[in-house]
Design an enzyme around this catalytic site. Sequence first.
Site, short mmCIF file in Angstrom:
data_model
loop_
_atom_site.label_atom_id
_atom_site.label_comp_id
_atom_site.label_asym_id
_atom_site.label_seq_id
_atom_site.Cartn_x
_atom_site.Cartn_y
_atom_site.Cartn_z
N ASN A 10 82.84 1.71 -46.29
CA ASN A 10 84.22 1.25 -46.37
C ASN A 10 84.65 0.89 -47.78
O ASN A 10 85.85 0.82 -48.06
CB ASN A 10 84.41 0.05 -45.45
CG ASN A 10 84.30 0.43 -43.99
OD1 ASN A 10 85.01 1.29 -43.51
ND2 ASN A 10 83.39 -0.22 -43.27
N SER A 11 83.69 0.66 -48.68
CA SER A 11 84.02 0.27 -50.04
C SER A 11 83.49 1.24 -51.09
O SER A 11 84.09 1.41 -52.15
CB SER A 11 83.46 -1.13 -50.35
OG SER A 11 83.99 -2.10 -49.47
N GLY A 98 78.84 2.61 -34.49
CA GLY A 98 78.99 3.17 -35.82
C GLY A 98 77.72 3.86 -36.29
O GLY A 98 76.60 3.35 -36.08
N ASP A 100 76.49 4.23 -39.22
CA ASP A 100 75.73 3.48 -40.22
C ASP A 100 74.80 2.46 -39.54
O ASP A 100 73.65 2.28 -39.95
CB ASP A 100 76.66 2.79 -41.21
CG ASP A 100 77.72 1.92 -40.56
OD1 ASP A 100 78.03 2.12 -39.36
OD2 ASP A 100 78.27 1.04 -41.25
N ARG A 101 75.30 1.83 -38.48
CA ARG A 101 74.46 0.87 -37.75
C ARG A 101 73.30 1.59 -37.06
O ARG A 101 72.17 1.09 -37.03
CB ARG A 101 75.30 0.11 -36.74
CG ARG A 101 76.35 -0.80 -37.38
CD ARG A 101 77.37 -1.29 -36.37
NE ARG A 101 76.75 -2.08 -35.30
CZ ARG A 101 77.37 -2.40 -34.16
NH1 ARG A 101 78.61 -1.98 -33.95
NH2 ARG A 101 76.76 -3.13 -33.25
N THR A 129 81.18 -4.82 -46.39
CA THR A 129 82.59 -5.15 -46.13
C THR A 129 82.69 -5.93 -44.83
O THR A 129 83.44 -6.91 -44.73
CB THR A 129 83.42 -3.87 -46.05
OG1 THR A 129 83.26 -3.12 -47.27
CG2 THR A 129 84.89 -4.19 -45.85
#
Length: 251
Positions: A10-11, A98, A100-101, A129
């Site tokens: 997200n960043s 998600g 990523d998780r 984030t």
Amino acid sequence: MRILELDAGNSRLKWRLLNKGQVISNGFLANSEDWQYELPRLFDQIGRVDSARASIVSGDERFTLLSAAVNQHFNVSLLKAEVKEQWRGIQVAYSGLGVDRWLAMLAAHHVGGAEHKESSSKMVVSCGTAITIDLLSGSGNHLGGYIVPGVGLMKRMLHTRTAQLPMVEAEALTMTPGTSSADCINNGILAMAVAMINTQQSQYKAAYGKECVIYLTGGDATLIQPYIHGECFHHPSLVMDGLGLAFEEEG
């Protein structure tokens, strides 16, 4: 075999280059940068790539941009990790998790070396984030988790949604009560993040009679780690460590 791995969060866009399974270079681009300009420059520095794979949580538009850039520059297709309900010993708790998780849980479940305890329950915590917490049984069953705003996001929310509270850029140095508005914000948000994790550790121990091994990743992991109770390991590349597992055949 030179493999480019990408973690589009997200960043930031985090990247690393593997050669024969070893990391030989890595870095990141902020999402606020002009990727159309920065990606060709970055790819020129990386050199030859035989394969590329990615974790994408920042949207389909980002993946389309990355995929086109990778294909144009390296003449390879960008493989996109997708959550599998059951894969390499991990059984997810619900659909819509998600990626990523999922990747972080895969990596934590298969961490090698002295800290690998196959029968140990694990708490996988990403301090980015958002702060996400996922609980894994020793057998790899995902027991569910939590998503809350991360440290930086909580600071920005307080600043933008209140009339007089300042934006605090510096990292907190303690969780003691603040003696200025900035310290109250900084120390208080750190205390909230730490309490969230330690509370889950306590609740798990009360329910199952044992503690989880905690795996921390994300940009704020080093800020939070000193205050965590129990056995805790910091793995900055946990998501990308899961990418290889996501594309390996089960055996």
